[in-house]
Design a protein around this motif. Structure first.
Motif, PDB file in Angstrom:
ATOM      1  N   SER A  36       0.786  -1.165   0.092  1.00  0.00           N
ATOM      2  CA  SER A  36       0.196   0.005   0.075  1.00  0.00           C
ATOM      3  C   SER A  36       0.888   1.190  -0.061  1.00  0.00           C
ATOM      4  O   SER A  36       0.609   2.048  -0.711  1.00  0.00           O
ATOM      5  CB  SER A  36      -0.812   0.194   1.393  1.00  0.00           C
ATOM      6  OG  SER A  36      -1.478   1.149   1.157  1.00  0.00           O
ATOM      7  N   ILE A  66      -8.855  -3.194   3.534  1.00  0.00           N
ATOM      8  CA  ILE A  66      -8.485  -1.932   3.082  1.00  0.00           C
ATOM      9  C   ILE A  66      -9.340  -1.190   2.616  1.00  0.00           C
ATOM     10  O   ILE A  66     -10.601  -1.716   2.194  1.00  0.00           O
ATOM     11  CB  ILE A  66      -7.360  -2.312   1.986  1.00  0.00           C
ATOM     12  CG1 ILE A  66      -6.094  -3.199   2.430  1.00  0.00           C
ATOM     13  CG2 ILE A  66      -6.765  -0.945   1.154  1.00  0.00           C
ATOM     14  CD1 ILE A  66      -5.519  -3.803   1.250  1.00  0.00           C
ATOM     15  N   MET A  95      -1.229  -4.968  -5.533  1.00  0.00           N
ATOM     16  CA  MET A  95      -1.911  -5.132  -4.355  1.00  0.00           C
ATOM     17  C   MET A  95      -2.349  -6.723  -4.628  1.00  0.00           C
ATOM     18  O   MET A  95      -2.546  -7.309  -3.552  1.00  0.00           O
ATOM     19  CB  MET A  95      -3.306  -4.290  -4.229  1.00  0.00           C
ATOM     20  CG  MET A  95      -2.699  -2.945  -3.942  1.00  0.00           C
ATOM     21  SD  MET A  95      -1.657  -2.794  -2.561  1.00  0.00           S
ATOM     22  CE  MET A  95      -2.552  -3.063  -1.139  1.00  0.00           C
TER      23      MET A  95
END
Length: 116
Positions: A36, A66, A95
């Protein structure tokens, strides 16, 4: 103790909140958190170029979730994220490489606000 003053936030009547959510195995928190932070290095400059962005927040919970929340002046400007390469190609790739699974993204017209 300092007294808090509530100030109204002046938003356009057309403002929307965009909410992007994802999940991952909590045992991979360190990897996901690092990914991230890595994506922020190229996503932040890209979103700074977009018109209409009022606020942007991102968070990674160690419990496997998230969220990215952004506030835009119009639905049209919020939709720019749907095709922003740094977000939908590069960010998604980085991700997903650490086990993140995305859910559908929604834009919400703002009904009311309250700011502390």
């Amino acid at each position: 103790m300092t007294e808090r003053i509530t100030l109204p936030e002046l938003l356009p009547a057309t403002a929307v909140v965009r909410v992007s959510r994802a999940s991952y195995d909590p045992s991979r928190f360190a990897e996901v958190d690092a990914a991230s932070k890595k994506t922020s290095r190229y996503i932040i400059p890209a979103i700074r170029r977009l018109p209409g962005l009022l606020h942007f927040y991102a968070g990674v919970s160690p419990k496997g979730s998230i969220v990215q929340v952004s506030v835009w002046d119009t639905e049209e400007h919020a939709a720019q994220f749907d095709t922003l390469k740094e977000m939908v190609v590069d960010g998604r790739r980085d991700m997903e490489a650490v086990g993140v699974t995305f859910t559908p993204i929604f834009n919400y017209p703002i009904d009311w606000t309250w700011t502390v």
